[in-house]
Each structure stands twice: as C-alpha cells, then as structure tokens.
Write a protein that holds these residues in place. Structure first.
Motif, PDB file in Angstrom:
ATOM      1  N   GLN A   1       4.643  14.996  -6.349  1.00 19.24           N
ATOM      2  CA  GLN A   1       5.286  13.699  -6.532  1.00 19.24           C
ATOM      3  C   GLN A   1       4.226  12.599  -6.422  1.00 19.24           C
ATOM      4  N   VAL A   2       4.280  11.642  -7.327  1.00 21.02           N
ATOM      5  CA  VAL A   2       3.316  10.549  -7.365  1.00 21.02           C
ATOM      6  C   VAL A   2       4.081   9.229  -7.297  1.00 21.02           C
ATOM      7  N   VAL A   3       3.982   8.534  -6.166  1.00 24.98           N
ATOM      8  CA  VAL A   3       4.741   7.297  -5.978  1.00 24.98           C
ATOM      9  C   VAL A   3       3.790   6.142  -5.689  1.00 24.98           C
ATOM     10  N   PRO A   4       3.763   5.113  -6.559  1.00 27.79           N
ATOM     11  CA  PRO A   4       2.919   3.944  -6.299  1.00 27.79           C
ATOM     12  C   PRO A   4       3.559   3.032  -5.251  1.00 27.79           C
ATOM     13  N   VAL A   5       2.701   2.400  -4.436  1.00 26.43           N
ATOM     14  CA  VAL A   5       3.173   1.479  -3.393  1.00 26.43           C
ATOM     15  C   VAL A   5       2.318   0.215  -3.430  1.00 26.43           C
ATOM     16  N   PRO A   6       2.822  -0.893  -2.909  1.00 28.97           N
ATOM     17  CA  PRO A   6       2.026  -2.126  -2.881  1.00 28.97           C
ATOM     18  C   PRO A   6       0.760  -1.957  -2.048  1.00 28.97           C
ATOM     19  N   GLN A   7      -0.313  -2.604  -2.454  1.00 25.74           N
ATOM     20  CA  GLN A   7      -1.588  -2.487  -1.748  1.00 25.74           C
ATOM     21  C   GLN A   7      -1.510  -2.987  -0.314  1.00 25.74           C
ATOM     22  N   ASP A   8      -0.659  -3.995  -0.051  1.00 21.36           N
ATOM     23  CA  ASP A   8      -0.640  -4.585   1.284  1.00 21.36           C
ATOM     24  C   ASP A   8       0.031  -3.706   2.331  1.00 21.36           C
ATOM     25  N   VAL A   9       0.688  -2.618   1.904  1.00 21.22           N
ATOM     26  CA  VAL A   9       1.306  -1.707   2.885  1.00 21.22           C
ATOM     27  C   VAL A   9       0.571  -0.381   2.963  1.00 21.22           C
ATOM     28  N   ALA A  10      -0.406  -0.182   2.072  1.00 24.97           N
ATOM     29  CA  ALA A  10      -1.046   1.125   1.942  1.00 24.97           C
ATOM     30  C   ALA A  10      -1.677   1.602   3.239  1.00 24.97           C
ATOM     31  N   MET A  11      -2.379   0.718   3.946  1.00 29.79           N
ATOM     32  CA  MET A  11      -3.101   1.128   5.142  1.00 29.79           C
ATOM     33  C   MET A  11      -2.178   1.403   6.336  1.00 29.79           C
ATOM     34  N   ASP A  12      -0.924   0.988   6.230  1.00 29.91           N
ATOM     35  CA  ASP A  12       0.032   1.229   7.319  1.00 29.91           C
ATOM     36  C   ASP A  12       0.829   2.519   7.134  1.00 29.91           C
ATOM     37  N   LEU A  13       0.654   3.162   5.990  1.00 31.47           N
ATOM     38  CA  LEU A  13       1.519   4.289   5.648  1.00 31.47           C
ATOM     39  C   LEU A  13       1.405   5.465   6.617  1.00 31.47           C
ATOM     40  N   LYS A  14       0.202   5.732   7.115  1.00 35.34           N
ATOM     41  CA  LYS A  14       0.058   6.862   8.041  1.00 35.34           C
ATOM     42  C   LYS A  14       0.924   6.649   9.279  1.00 35.34           C
TER      43      LYS A  14
ATOM     44  N   LYS B   1      -1.872  -1.488  -7.250  1.00 33.53           N
ATOM     45  CA  LYS B   1      -1.050  -0.573  -6.468  1.00 33.53           C
ATOM     46  C   LYS B   1      -1.905   0.580  -5.948  1.00 33.53           C
ATOM     47  N   GLU B   2      -1.452   1.198  -4.869  1.00 26.74           N
ATOM     48  CA  GLU B   2      -2.047   2.420  -4.347  1.00 26.74           C
ATOM     49  C   GLU B   2      -1.045   3.557  -4.550  1.00 26.74           C
ATOM     50  N   VAL B   3      -1.484   4.800  -4.297  1.00 28.18           N
ATOM     51  CA  VAL B   3      -0.644   5.951  -4.627  1.00 28.18           C
ATOM     52  C   VAL B   3      -0.434   6.880  -3.443  1.00 28.18           C
ATOM     53  N   VAL B   4       0.780   7.383  -3.315  1.00 26.92           N
ATOM     54  CA  VAL B   4       1.101   8.447  -2.371  1.00 26.92           C
ATOM     55  C   VAL B   4       1.391   9.707  -3.187  1.00 26.92           C
TER      56      VAL B   4
END
Length: 531
Positions: free
Chosen positions: A415-428, A398-401
């Motif tokens: 706030q620390v929210v984990p997200v799936p790795q496959d969506v991490a690069m699209d978050l911006k 997982k990656e973190v926001v």
C-alpha cells in the motif's frame, strides 16, 4: 588443522592485515616498521591474496637471513601454479624467520586466545582440483564441526584470498568490480560467523558496513561481521593495502558485550545454501549448495531463460490461489482500468476505495503471497517503484508511507499512501502511540535490515516504512485489525479522514476511477522507471 602461536597473553591484540604482497616485500616491511615506530608494536601481520608475484628476487634476502621480517607474519597458500615452487608442504610450514604459511585450510588459535580460520587458494571451477585450488571438501573441513555444535559462538578472524560472492548485498557497493569471488567462501563465512573477514585479489580497498549474524526478533543478538577487502602492496591508485585494528578475543567477551549492534549494521548478505552435517553424505544429499557447485541438469530443471535460481525456487513454494485472484494481472478478476504502470515483474494500480485519490498499490504480476516469499527479481522491482513514487510525491510536496499486511490476504499488496510533509516526521510516534492504545506491539527494526531475513516464510506480519526512514514490524500471532494502518493515517493528526477508514465506504464509480487512473498515469509518467 589446528596450530598454537606463541604470543604473549593480552586482553586486546593489535593486528595488521595486508592485501596482495605480490613480491613487494621491502615496501610492505618498510611500512610495517614505520607504523611500529610511530604507534607501538603490533602482535601479528596477516597476509591475504598473492604473497608472491612475478618478481620475487628480494625473497632470497629474507630466506638467507640477510634481511629480517620485523613482525610475526601469517600467510596463505598459492593462488596460481607459478607460485607452487615456494610452498614445500600443503599442511603449512615456516617460510623463513617470522613468516609462517598456515596451510590449505583450518583453524589457528593463538596463546592469547585469538581464533583465526583460514582458507588458501581459489575456488576450483572443474571436477579435478589443482594444488592452488580448494573445493567443497575443504569447506567441509573448515565448517564441519561448526554446524553440529549448538554452543558455537563464532571466530575472531577469517582469512581468504578470494572475496565471498555477493558480500556487498544490502550495503554500499565497492567502487571496483569484484573479479575474484567465491560462492563457497560466502557459505563458509555464513557458517563460521567471523568477527572480521579479510580478502584480497580484487585490486582495491573495500570496507563493508558490518552485517548481523542473527535474525532480528527471531534469535538472540550476537556479534556482527566486518568484511574488509584489501588492495595490493604498492598499487598505483594508492588504495589502502594495510589495515590496523585491535581486537579482544571472543573467548574473553561476555554475550551482552559481544551482541552490541552498530547503528549501521545490515542484514547478512548471504543466503543459506545448504545445511551440511558432519559427514560428506549429508553435504551431498541434494542440497542446493551441491548443485550450485556441480551444475548439471537438475539445477536447471524448471528454470526459464533469464530467471534466477532464487526466482524459480520461490515460485515453486508459492501457495496458489484456490480460485481467480483479484490481483494477478492475467486474471479475469483484475480491474484493469485501475492499472497505471506495468513493469517486468510488478505493476502499479490505484487502490480501489483508496484512503486518498492518489493512494496506489504495488503488486506482483504473477501470484506471490507476500514480500517475504517473493523472488529477488520481484523485490528489486518493488524497490524501483518505491524510489519513483517517492520522487513523484515529493514533487507534489508530499511524503509517502508504504505498508504491507500479510494477514488474511492471498496476493502481495504494498500500500502506498501519500501524506502532507508537515506531519511526516511525527508518523513514527503516531503509529507507536496508536499501537500501544490497542495493545499491539510494533518493533522498530534497523534501517538496513531486510524483511526476508527477519520474518520466516508463511508467518503473518504487518510492516510499514515511514518517511523518516523508520521501519516498523508486528509479527501477528492472533487477531489483528484489518484496517490498522488506515485507522492510523485517517486520524486528525495525519489526514483527518475518519469516515474513510473502511475502504468499502470509499469506492467510486468505474468512470470516476478510470478518470483518476488516467490523471495519475499521465502525471507519474516522467518518474516511471518502466518507461
């Protein structure tokens, strides 16, 4: 002191700067000759640190005219008592043909328009001042006209023998220890805003990433400063002692050209220590700078052992809660069954009504209203927790926001929210698209920037750090949706949890929460820096 140099008029000036010469004149000038034969003529050589050393026998060859210095050379004054014999005037002098001692401190303007500020000697550590030292009066001489000039644009070059204290903050640290540094020089550099700042005396070469001289989003862009610490001539480690560069004088540059920002620019490493006016009285009227220089009981009042001045000063400015706080660890309101780790300044707890099971919070132990107003000790421990959490979640694919909403809150919550790795690069893009849809302007701020130097204390804001390294900031001026980040992260493109936008819909029983906290604590233990 202001001098005029006789240089030919050139738009771009080719310069050399040297570290401590220490009497190694032949090695230095042989190297300069070699460079000029290979690459063409340089206009000026500037020397910082100790020009003279323990053996200066070769100096007689240059003063007698038997040997000639191959380039117009500017040097600083002595840094120790033994070298005073070579300086006949504190106001500057011609040492020999092509070598000029600039003087104690002042401004030097070449006929080409190049502006150089200089400060000789080392910082005086006592009330009395020796001839090879400088004190706050010299800093006032150097900066007094600057602080009252609203049209001041900076200078081209600042020359000091000592390093400015804390220059490596926000940047890659030097490999050697800065054994000779000065808080006064740091203040002078902050006020003078040089485009280049050169120092010596620390035994090695260090080129810092450029730092900004303006606050992002709060001030118009201006030039960056590049700090270079140079090694001594002929050093055994073969570290760089001679630095070549070309510069177009600031007076010839337009504002848009001057304000271009390198991609690796960081926030300024210097905290304002004073707001000196044009008179001595203004400088002495109880400023933190004055007490830092002089010491004394008033500078230490209210300070506990182990606490920095920054910690004490920011604690005094914190707005205390009107009643019991849910997040102060010593408060009766804290739900301690959610706590999963406790450091010295901060602690980690599961979020009540978290977006996902491992949604956690980084919180200060004592009452702190926001990251911007938090003392450096708290900020450093928050950074430590962030590093540990990134490693922990990475081990779980997982990656973190990380995000903070400093709006309608009274206690800092990261706030620390984990997200799936496959969506991490699209978050911006997802954050920016959503903010545009609801007419909220998110600014991407530089990677090396420090939030404390962008947002003034007391101002509301939303701030997020994304897995791709992007930092997003919104300065809140009116209304702001309280669940903004949860709305973004709950979208189908990220976590796909539309029913969990409101934390109140996600609250579990105490027994369930206690079990979740225990599970997280056990799994996180091997990554927890506090253990």
């Amino acid at each position: 002191m202001r001098r005029e140099a006789k240089m030919s008029h050139l738009d771009t000036i080719r310069c050399l700067v040297c570290g401590d010469v220490k009497g190694q004149f032949s090695i230095l000038f042989k190297r300069v000759n070699s460079l000029q034969k290979k690459g063409g003529k340089f206009e000026v050589l500037m020397c910082v640190g100790d020009f003279f050393g323990s053996n200066n026998a070769a100096w007689d060859d240059y003063t007698s005219g038997r040997l000639k210095v191959p380039i117009s050379t500017l040097i600083l004054g002595p840094n120790q008592k033994d070298h005073l014999q070579y300086y006949k005037s504190k106001d500057g002098q011609e040492m020999c043909e092509n070598v000029t001692y600039l003087g104690r401190c002042g401004r030097y303007t070449a006929s080409s328009g190049l502006q150089i500020a200089y400060l000789s000697g080392i910082e005086a550590q006592q009330q009395t001042q020796d001839a090879w030292q400088f004190n706050k009066d010299d800093i006032l001489t150097l900066t007094g006209s600057v602080v009252s000039d609203n049209n001041y644009r900076g200078i081209d070059i600042l020359l000091t023998s000592q390093w400015p204290q804390g220059v490596h903050k926000y940047a890659t640290p030097p490999q050697m220890e800065a054994t000779s540094s000065s808080l006064m020089i740091a203040e002078a550099a902050r006020l003078l805003q040089p485009r280049y700042h050169f120092s010596g005396m620390n035994g090695g070469f260090y080129e810092r990433q450029p730092y900004r001289n303006h606050q992002i989003l709060a001030e118009s862009s201006t030039h960056v400063t590049r700090f270079i610490g140079l090694a001594a001539v002929g050093n055994l480690n073969k570290d760089k002692f001679l630095y070549a560069f070309s510069i177009k004088p600031l007076s010839y540059l337009k504002s848009d050209e001057l304000g271009k920002q390198p991609l690796d620019a960081t926030a300024s490493p210097y905290t304002p220590l004073s707001t000196p006016g044009s008179s001595q009285d203004n400088f002495d009227q109880g400023t933190q700078f004055f007490y830092d220089m002089q010491g004394g009981d008033r500078a230490m009042a209210g300070k506990r052992r182990g606490e920095s001045d920054d910690y004490v000063n920011k604690k005094r400015r914190q707005v205390q809660p009107s009643g019991p706080c849910w997040f102060c660890l010593g408060s009766s309101e804290v739900e301690k069954h959610l706590v999963v780790s406790v450091g010295t300044q901060t602690y980690l707890a599961l979020a009540k009504g978290g977006l996902v099971e491992d949604h956690v919070l980084i919180l200060p132990i004592e009452h702190v209203q926001s990251y911007v107003t938090s003392p450096s000790e708290v900020q450093q421990e928050i950074i430590s927790y962030k590093k540990c959490l990134k490693k922990y979640f990475k081990s779980r694919n997982k990656e973190v926001v990380f995000y903070e909403r400093n709006y309608r809150t009274q206690h800092l919550q990261i706030q620390v929210v984990p997200v799936p790795q496959d969506v991490a690069m699209d978050l911006k893009d997802i954050f920016l698209d959503f903010s545009e849809d609801i007419s909220i302007e998110l600014h991407e701020i530089p990677t090396h920037s420090d939030l404390s130097q962008i947002v003034p204390a007391g101002a509301p804001y939303f701030y997020a750090e994304l897995p791709c390294g992007a930092k997003l900031l919104h300065r809140i001026s009116s209304k702001f949706p309280l669940q903004f980040a949860r709305e973004v992260l709950s979208q189908s493109r990220v976590l796909d949890l539309p029913d969990r936008v409101d934390w109140k819909n996600c609250v579990t029983t105490k027994e369930e929460a206690t079990h979740m906290a225990s599970t997280f604590r056990e799994a996180f233990q091997q990554y927890d820096f506090s253990l």
